[in-house]
Design an enzyme around this catalytic site. Structure first.
Site, PDB file in Angstrom:
ATOM      1  N   SER A   1      -1.989   1.976   5.550  1.00 17.89           N
ATOM      2  CA  SER A   1      -3.430   2.062   5.587  1.00 17.89           C
ATOM      3  C   SER A   1      -3.957   0.628   5.665  1.00 17.89           C
ATOM      4  O   SER A   1      -3.177  -0.302   5.854  1.00 17.89           O
ATOM      5  CB  SER A   1      -3.901   2.784   4.335  1.00 17.89           C
ATOM      6  OG  SER A   1      -5.290   2.907   4.354  1.00 17.89           O
ATOM      7  N   CYS A   2      -5.261   0.435   5.477  1.00 18.35           N
ATOM      8  CA  CYS A   2      -5.796  -0.918   5.641  1.00 18.35           C
ATOM      9  C   CYS A   2      -5.593  -1.767   4.388  1.00 18.35           C
ATOM     10  O   CYS A   2      -5.707  -2.981   4.448  1.00 18.35           O
ATOM     11  CB  CYS A   2      -7.259  -0.858   6.035  1.00 18.35           C
ATOM     12  SG  CYS A   2      -8.265   0.043   4.875  1.00 18.35           S
TER      13      CYS A   2
END
Lengths: 104, 421
Positions: free
Chosen positions: A102-103
């Site tokens: 994910s980020c």
């Protein structure tokens, strides 16, 4: 970045053992990484690895379960049978790509 | 006269309309913006609604209020994009031809993609907070909450605002503690990824937050179905997580019109050049915001930075000039951590979130990848900035579309190996 020798090849890896330079990847490296994960690669495994490779070059990310299924034609149950417990991250590692992230 | 069509008047489409209205001569180009829905939602505000921190008035405005004069606004549904014929067909029967098309049709939740998700427990024990209706219904459920198993869950990636479920978990911990319900609540975070924080530096710097807040984490959980009778989510490899209240982020998909038009991937996202924002299949079609398949976050800040690049490239396309490969995946997001604090992250395709200051090197005032009260105030102030600055495509001084490396602590591992080139 840590390095390790595997099957006679030097590869750069991160702390979790994922390759950080895909140029160092080849079929022998894949076979050795698979062995470390307790997997002996068969044609069915190679079909998954081949799809991840082709798809990463196009999309810039490791395909998720749905994409493996719908685009790669690999049923989810089969993925679990081939790469038990977290098939995507295991397959990504053997294919020489980063784990799905994910980020943060 | 030539025609530019913009599909979707959400965050990205509205910003594009405002950018282009200022830059394009209406004598040369007729611009038309199409959207089927009358309300503009400030989607980041949905996070706060279940906890009663924001109400309807904070997150809803009429779309028309943000649409500039001097372009045609069509309130209607698009039936199909016929990219081979450069034509958009409307559900009402009419059609519009275009020379250039911008697709900004966004992403939406698709709970029906998971077996059992929309059955008996839906909106009774199973809620989402990615829609206005879901956030409103969850508000009512939380008001009645007396304790039990509260499960925050991500169905599959990619999702809009990937940090939102973490923020929800942190806010829930705080909110429950305020009400004396934290000891009576088992709070669990369930993710299909292999950890809650997947980037090494984030994991190192923020990993303690989950332990400190006593949030249990279940990883590598790929949901196969919701068992409504036994109130459990079940994975493909038959793992089960029981819930009394499930706050799920359903599968996110691009708009159905993308599927009807044969323009999307398996999630109806449009294959898009990650640096120019041009469609990979049709040179006169561009995509922006959540509608694309870019390996960037689906977030308003990304749409904002993309809009600056796409404006330049649309002007190039109008003059038949080469496009600029200028979008770097820049994203900038506040992450609420509860107790009046937040973390700020600023990153792009190549650089993962790191510590430092933003926007001014050394001065801040915001601190990157570090909890602070000021970051929380920044998050709250952002709502005003969204309505009054970003949607109107007014300049944001000092914050460019290209991510700045100044003010960031960049150890070697901050550069993401294998990142999208």
């Amino acid at each position: 970045m840590p390095q390790k020798q595997i099957n006679g090849f030097n590869i750069d890896i991160n702390d979790e053992g994922y390759m950080t330079n895909h140029a160092q990847w080849n079929r022998e490296v894949a076979a050795a990484l698979a062995q470390e994960a307790g997997i002996t690669l068969t044609d069915a495994h190679w079909r998954v690895l081949g799809f991840i490779d082709k798809d990463f070059k196009e999309k810039g990310v490791v395909a998720g379960m749905r994409r493996m299924n719908k685009v790669g034609g690999i049923p989810t149950k089969e993925l679990y049978a081939l790469f038990p417990d977290g098939p995507i991250k295991k397959a990504a590692k053997i294919a020489g790509y980063p784990k799905p992230a994910s980020c943060v | 006269m030539k025609r530019l069509l913009i599909l979707g008047a959400g965050t990205a489409g509205t910003m594009m309309a405002n950018h282009l209205r200022k830059r394009v001569n209406p004598a040369d180009w007729r611009m038309t913006l199409i959207d089927q829905y009358p309300k503009h939602y400030y989607q980041p505000g949905f996070l706060f609604m279940p906890f009663g921190l924001y109400s309807e008035a904070d997150v809803v405005r009429p779309k028309r209020d943000f649409i500039p004069r001097g372009l045609d606004y069509v309130e209607g549904k698009v039936e199909r994009i016929d990219a081979e014929k450069n034509r958009v067909r409307l559900a009402s029967g009419g059609s519009l031809d275009y020379d250039l098309l911008i697709v900004a049709t966004g992403a939406k939740t698709a709970p029906d993609q998971t077996e059992g998700m929309t059955e008996g427990d839906w909106r009774k024990r199973v809620f989402d907070f990615y829609t206005f209706e879901g956030a409103t219904a969850l508000r009512r459920a939380l008001r009645d909450w007396q304790g039990g198993r509260l499960v925050v869950h991500i169905s599959e990636m990619p999702i809009k605002c990937p940090v939102a479920p973490l923020e929800f978990s942190f806010l829930a911990d705080w909110w429950l503690a305020q009400r004396g319900l934290r000891e009576k609540t088992e709070l669990t975070y369930v993710t299909p990824l292999s950890s809650a924080f997947t980037k090494p530096i984030c994991s190192e710097v923020l990993g303690h937050l989950l332990r400190q807040k006593r949030i249990q984490v279940v990883t590598d959980f790929n949901i196969a179905r919701v068992d409504n009778e036994r109130h459990r989510i079940v994975s493909w490899d038959e793992k089960e997580v029981p819930y009394d209240l499930l706050v799920t982020v359903p599968t996110n998909m691009g708009d159905a019109v993308i599927e009807r038009s044969g323009l999307g991937d398996e999630l109806n996202f449009i294959p898009t050049d990650r640096h120019t924002l041009q469609s990979k299949e049709h040179p006169n079609v561009f995509a922006i915001g959540d509608a694309t398949d870019l390996p960037a976050s689906k977030a308003g800040s990304v749409a904002h930075f993309e809009a600056e690049v796409l404006t330049k490239n649309l002007l190039h396309a109008m003059r038949e000039e080469p496009l600029e490969k200028d979008f770097d995946g820049h994203a900038n997001c506040f992450i609420e951590t509860g107790y009046g604090k937040a973390v700020l992250i600023d990153f792009n395709y190549e650089v993962q979130p790191v510590q430092g200051t933003f926007p001014l090197p050394g001065l801040g005032p915001f601190s990157l990848l570090k909890e602070s009260r000021l970051n929380h105030w920044g998050k709250l102030a952002f709502r005003w900035i969204y309505w009054n600055v970003l949607l109107k495509a007014a300049p944001m001084p000092g914050i460019g579309h290209r991510m700045s490396r100044a003010g960031k602590q960049l150890p070697a591992e901050a550069l993401q190996a294998g990142a999208a080139a």
